[in-house]
Motif scaffolding. Structure first.
Motif, PDB file in Angstrom:
ATOM      1  N   VAL A  26      -5.437  -0.443   9.247  1.00 22.15           N
ATOM      2  CA  VAL A  26      -4.981   1.018   9.366  1.00 22.15           C
ATOM      3  C   VAL A  26      -4.077   1.158   8.189  1.00 22.15           C
ATOM      4  O   VAL A  26      -3.172   0.463   7.826  1.00 22.15           O
ATOM      5  CB  VAL A  26      -4.458   1.367  10.656  1.00 22.15           C
ATOM      6  CG1 VAL A  26      -3.813   2.738  10.751  1.00 22.15           C
ATOM      7  CG2 VAL A  26      -5.286   1.224  11.540  1.00 22.15           C
ATOM      8  N   HIS A  27      -4.087   2.415   7.535  1.00 22.28           N
ATOM      9  CA  HIS A  27      -3.421   2.605   6.640  1.00 22.28           C
ATOM     10  C   HIS A  27      -2.990   4.011   6.340  1.00 22.28           C
ATOM     11  O   HIS A  27      -3.558   5.082   6.724  1.00 22.28           O
ATOM     12  CB  HIS A  27      -4.213   2.554   4.913  1.00 22.28           C
ATOM     13  CG  HIS A  27      -4.500   1.006   4.609  1.00 22.28           C
ATOM     14  ND1 HIS A  27      -3.867   0.302   3.971  1.00 22.28           N
ATOM     15  CD2 HIS A  27      -5.756   0.484   5.018  1.00 22.28           C
ATOM     16  CE1 HIS A  27      -4.310  -0.941   3.789  1.00 22.28           C
ATOM     17  NE2 HIS A  27      -5.650  -0.806   4.711  1.00 22.28           N
ATOM     18  N   CYS A  28      -1.512   4.110   6.121  1.00 24.52           N
ATOM     19  CA  CYS A  28      -1.072   5.551   6.384  1.00 24.52           C
ATOM     20  C   CYS A  28      -0.789   6.074   4.905  1.00 24.52           C
ATOM     21  O   CYS A  28      -0.136   5.487   4.291  1.00 24.52           O
ATOM     22  CB  CYS A  28       0.086   5.345   7.196  1.00 24.52           C
ATOM     23  SG  CYS A  28       0.961   7.199   7.269  1.00 24.52           S
ATOM     24  N   GLY A  29      -1.437   7.193   4.592  1.00 22.13           N
ATOM     25  CA  GLY A  29      -1.057   7.930   3.423  1.00 22.13           C
ATOM     26  C   GLY A  29      -2.185   8.813   2.916  1.00 22.13           C
ATOM     27  O   GLY A  29      -2.988   9.347   3.650  1.00 22.13           O
ATOM     28  N   ASP A  30      -2.458   9.104   1.488  1.00 20.49           N
ATOM     29  CA  ASP A  30      -2.937  10.167   1.035  1.00 20.49           C
ATOM     30  C   ASP A  30      -4.410   9.382   0.965  1.00 20.49           C
ATOM     31  O   ASP A  30      -4.865   8.821  -0.148  1.00 20.49           O
ATOM     32  CB  ASP A  30      -2.567  10.698  -0.319  1.00 20.49           C
ATOM     33  CG  ASP A  30      -3.510  11.697  -0.706  1.00 20.49           C
ATOM     34  OD1 ASP A  30      -4.611  11.851  -0.337  1.00 20.49           O
ATOM     35  OD2 ASP A  30      -2.935  12.441  -1.493  1.00 20.49           O
ATOM     36  N   GLY A  31      -5.435   9.731   1.869  1.00 19.60           N
ATOM     37  CA  GLY A  31      -6.863   9.113   1.676  1.00 19.60           C
ATOM     38  C   GLY A  31      -7.592   9.412   0.538  1.00 19.60           C
ATOM     39  O   GLY A  31      -8.636   8.618   0.259  1.00 19.60           O
ATOM     40  N   THR A  32      -7.386  10.572   0.073  1.00 18.55           N
ATOM     41  CA  THR A  32      -8.214  11.269  -1.418  1.00 18.55           C
ATOM     42  C   THR A  32      -8.105  10.264  -2.716  1.00 18.55           C
ATOM     43  O   THR A  32      -8.579  10.049  -3.460  1.00 18.55           O
ATOM     44  CB  THR A  32      -7.698  12.396  -1.692  1.00 18.55           C
ATOM     45  OG1 THR A  32      -6.185  12.561  -2.171  1.00 18.55           O
ATOM     46  CG2 THR A  32      -8.116  13.437  -0.674  1.00 18.55           C
ATOM     47  N   LEU A  33      -6.936   9.322  -2.466  1.00 18.18           N
ATOM     48  CA  LEU A  33      -6.504   8.380  -3.574  1.00 18.18           C
ATOM     49  C   LEU A  33      -7.309   6.925  -3.538  1.00 18.18           C
ATOM     50  O   LEU A  33      -7.067   6.110  -4.240  1.00 18.18           O
ATOM     51  CB  LEU A  33      -5.069   8.243  -3.628  1.00 18.18           C
ATOM     52  CG  LEU A  33      -4.310   9.359  -3.978  1.00 18.18           C
ATOM     53  CD1 LEU A  33      -2.709   9.122  -3.854  1.00 18.18           C
ATOM     54  CD2 LEU A  33      -4.651   9.990  -5.193  1.00 18.18           C
ATOM     55  N   GLY A  34      -7.971   6.880  -2.393  1.00 17.02           N
ATOM     56  CA  GLY A  34      -8.445   5.441  -2.112  1.00 17.02           C
ATOM     57  C   GLY A  34      -7.666   4.455  -1.797  1.00 17.02           C
ATOM     58  O   GLY A  34      -6.478   4.788  -1.457  1.00 17.02           O
ATOM     59  N   LEU A  35      -8.208   3.125  -1.950  1.00 11.29           N
ATOM     60  CA  LEU A  35      -7.131   1.796  -1.710  1.00 11.29           C
ATOM     61  C   LEU A  35      -7.457   1.200  -2.949  1.00 11.29           C
ATOM     62  O   LEU A  35      -8.203   0.102  -2.868  1.00 11.29           O
ATOM     63  CB  LEU A  35      -7.563   1.470  -0.554  1.00 11.29           C
ATOM     64  CG  LEU A  35      -7.369   1.966   0.909  1.00 11.29           C
ATOM     65  CD1 LEU A  35      -7.906   1.152   1.937  1.00 11.29           C
ATOM     66  CD2 LEU A  35      -5.576   2.127   0.876  1.00 11.29           C
ATOM     67  N   PRO A  36      -6.759   1.506  -4.190  1.00 18.46           N
ATOM     68  CA  PRO A  36      -7.195   0.670  -5.361  1.00 18.46           C
ATOM     69  C   PRO A  36      -6.721  -0.901  -5.390  1.00 18.46           C
ATOM     70  O   PRO A  36      -7.467  -1.655  -6.102  1.00 18.46           O
ATOM     71  CB  PRO A  36      -6.407   1.416  -6.545  1.00 18.46           C
ATOM     72  CG  PRO A  36      -5.327   2.218  -5.625  1.00 18.46           C
ATOM     73  CD  PRO A  36      -5.851   2.325  -4.405  1.00 18.46           C
ATOM     74  N   GLU A  37      -6.182  -1.070  -4.445  1.00 14.32           N
ATOM     75  CA  GLU A  37      -5.607  -2.738  -4.367  1.00 14.32           C
ATOM     76  C   GLU A  37      -6.560  -3.633  -3.422  1.00 14.32           C
ATOM     77  O   GLU A  37      -6.719  -4.815  -3.637  1.00 14.32           O
ATOM     78  CB  GLU A  37      -4.262  -2.738  -3.566  1.00 14.32           C
ATOM     79  CG  GLU A  37      -4.245  -2.251  -2.045  1.00 14.32           C
ATOM     80  CD  GLU A  37      -4.017  -0.819  -1.902  1.00 14.32           C
ATOM     81  OE1 GLU A  37      -3.570  -0.351  -1.005  1.00 14.32           O
ATOM     82  OE2 GLU A  37      -4.186   0.032  -2.727  1.00 14.32           O
ATOM     83  N   PHE A  38      -7.704  -2.682  -2.902  1.00 13.41           N
ATOM     84  CA  PHE A  38      -8.808  -3.393  -2.400  1.00 13.41           C
ATOM     85  C   PHE A  38     -10.005  -3.432  -3.160  1.00 13.41           C
ATOM     86  O   PHE A  38     -10.210  -2.451  -3.958  1.00 13.41           O
ATOM     87  CB  PHE A  38      -9.176  -2.784  -1.006  1.00 13.41           C
ATOM     88  CG  PHE A  38      -8.064  -3.209  -0.122  1.00 13.41           C
ATOM     89  CD1 PHE A  38      -8.083  -4.336   0.816  1.00 13.41           C
ATOM     90  CD2 PHE A  38      -6.860  -2.279   0.155  1.00 13.41           C
ATOM     91  CE1 PHE A  38      -7.126  -4.439   1.726  1.00 13.41           C
ATOM     92  CE2 PHE A  38      -5.919  -2.470   1.123  1.00 13.41           C
ATOM     93  CZ  PHE A  38      -6.111  -3.648   1.773  1.00 13.41           C
TER      94      PHE A  38
END
Length: 114
Positions: A26-38
């Motif tokens: 679970v990640h909390c934040g702006d989902g439109t930015l994706g998860l570039p660390e993954f």
């Protein structure tokens, strides 16, 4: 899984753990930015509509991956299936899908008027 608020994220995380799900983060934040660390994702499911396909999510879609995303203006969206095959991005649409609007970096800048 993305969550909009810290309390909702904590609640979702605890519930998923209690139900025995070990392969969910679970990640909390702006989902439109994706998860570039993954690394890239084989599948991405977007729950809130945006005016256009968020490019960070498209960039993070794996080769052969699929993304479901509602796209359109604040009143009318189309649910789109995106498939990535090499440099070819295929889009398939449905019509008339009322979905909540995303107010994020790659979403609408002003709240939808109702």
């Amino acid at each position: 899984m993305w969550s909009e608020g810290p309390s909702l994220a904590l609640s979702a995380s605890a519930r998923l753990e209690r139900l025995g799900y070990a392969n969910v983060h679970v990640h909390c934040g702006d989902g439109t930015l994706g998860l570039p660390e993954f690394p890239s994702f084989d599948a991405i499911l977007v729950a809130a509509a945006a005016p256009a396909i968020p490019q960070p999510l498209l960039a993070q879609l794996a080769e052969g991956g699929r993304m479901i995303v509602p796209v359109g203006d604040t009143e009318h969206q189309e649910l789109q299936l995106i498939e990535k095959c090499g440099e070819i991005i295929s889009q398939y649409s449905t019509r008339g899908v009322p979905i909540c609007s995303a107010r994020r970096y790659h979403g609408w800048q002003d709240p939808p008027s109702r």
